[in-house]
Design an enzyme around this catalytic site. Structure first.
Site, short mmCIF file in Angstrom:
data_model
loop_
_atom_site.label_atom_id
_atom_site.label_comp_id
_atom_site.label_asym_id
_atom_site.label_seq_id
_atom_site.Cartn_x
_atom_site.Cartn_y
_atom_site.Cartn_z
N GLU A 198 -23.29 -17.51 -14.43
CA GLU A 198 -23.00 -18.34 -15.60
C GLU A 198 -24.06 -17.99 -16.64
OE1 GLU A 198 -23.76 -22.53 -15.16
OE2 GLU A 198 -22.46 -23.12 -16.83
N ASP A 228 -15.82 -28.68 -14.37
CA ASP A 228 -17.29 -28.74 -14.34
C ASP A 228 -17.80 -30.15 -14.67
OD1 ASP A 228 -19.63 -27.41 -13.76
OD2 ASP A 228 -19.78 -26.33 -15.66
N ASP A 229 -17.87 -30.47 -15.94
CA ASP A 229 -18.39 -31.78 -16.39
C ASP A 229 -17.49 -32.24 -17.54
OD1 ASP A 229 -21.18 -31.56 -14.95
OD2 ASP A 229 -20.91 -29.69 -16.04
#
Ligand code: ADE
Ligand code: ZN
Length: 333
Positions: free
Chosen positions: A198, A276-277
């Site tokens: 990432e 993810d978030d």
């Protein structure tokens, strides 16, 4: 089929941070109850406010200040699963950190886990969504704390805590520093995944595979910068938990169209899609599907086979997989 019916397709999500999925209004409500002033982490519209990935990590941790008790995590779990279920998610694996749940003390960790599992049982019964947990050390908290976290994971490994992952600042230390923790978890029967590729490049992905022995990689998308590595991922069947909306929101890629997920897929890598978030990145699983459809013309048949690939790569037990597979089959009939 190319019309947008992705809304009602059953979805599986393999990469979701429990605290990172906390709706901002929920965190504000908790902070108010506890007379905490964390107003600085929100913008004028009430969304989480951050400038880049490292600031995001700071805001994320600041938000956890409102999550103080097992009961808070019970409420958080229900709030998060309610949002996921609205997108048609039938199975989620959530990253849960003993760092935030009792400070890596095993007794406290068990209490938090109990509260989270009770909420998950309610969500299963009322919303038809299944949750499993992946214990997650935070990389920038260092290898020592990760060991304590891995011990929490090993103590509670079973049919609900199904894996160990590692998140946090990919530029902090080296993944091999966490080998002890990953070996410990593997010995306890846990499956393994790690955030890599990432903010780190191909070397980081290689380290996750070779030093930590993971079968899945969180993100992993920067493998595209080294085509020999892409071939290796494809050959070994390593699964990427891609989170395109997260990568675009954090500035890793300019748009979904410029995201390498489709190229990785075309080169034979097993890719899955997660959020993810989600509130941090203004996304949901439904939005991810819609954006991928718009960018790459992925259609229902494509998404359905990707859901199967996610089920295959899920860390849960065989009975759970059989049950979920029936749901996928029914939806496709
Ligand atoms: N923790 C929460 N979201 C993360 C991300 N995208 N990368 C690393 N750690 C995280
Ligand atoms: Zn993540």
């Amino acid at each position: 089929m190319s019309y947008l019916s992705h809304t009602n397709r059953p979805k599986l999500e393999l990469h979701l941070h429990l605290e990172g999925a906390a709706p901002p209004a929920f965190i504000r409500g908790l902070a108010r109850e506890k007379h905490l002033d964390i107003s600085g982490i929100f913008d004028a519209d009430g969304h989480y406010k951050y400038t880049d990935f490292w600031d995001f990590l700071r805001v994320y941790e600041a938000a956890t200040a409102a999550l103080k008790t097992p009961q808070d995590y019970h409420r958080l779990t229900l709030a998060v699963l309610e949002e996921s279920a609205k997108s048609g998610v039938i199975y989620t694996e959530a990253f849960i950190s003993p760092d935030f749940c009792g400070g890596r003390d095993v007794t406290a960790w068990r209490e938090y886990l109990h509260a989270i599992r009770e909420a998950a049982d309610i969500a299963q019964a009322t919303m038809g969504i299944t949750l499993r947990g992946i214990v997650t050390p935070i990389r920038h908290f260092g290898p020592e704390k990760a060991r304590e976290t891995a011990l929490c994971a090993a103590e509670t490994a079973g049919d609900w805590i199904v894996g160990l992952g590692i998140g946090g600042d990919e530029k902090s230390g080296h993944l091999s520093d966490f080998k002890w923790s990953f070996d410990c978890a593997q010995e306890a029967g846990l499956h393994l995944t790690a955030h890599a590729g990432e903010w780190g490049g191909p070397d980081s992905v290689r380290s996750a595979m070779n030093d930590l022995n993971v079968t899945r990689i969180g993100h992993g998308v920067r493998a595209i910068e080294d085509l020999a590595l892409v071939d290796e991922l494809a050959e070994k069947g390593v699964v990427l938990e891609a989170c395109p909306g997260s990568n675009v929101a954090l500035g890793l890629y300019l748009s979904i169209r410029k995201h390498p997920i489709n190229d990785l897929y075309k080169r034979g890598v097993k890719v899955t899609v997660s959020t993810d978030d989600p509130p941090f990145f203004h996304t949901t699983m439904q939005k991810e599907y819609e954006n991928l459809h718009a960018a790459f013309d992925w259609d229902d048949a494509f998404f359905d086979q990707m859901a199967k690939a996610a089920l295959d790569a899920a860390f849960c037990d065989a009975d759970t997989k059989t049950r979920l597979d029936k749901i996928l089959e029914q939806a496709n009939a």
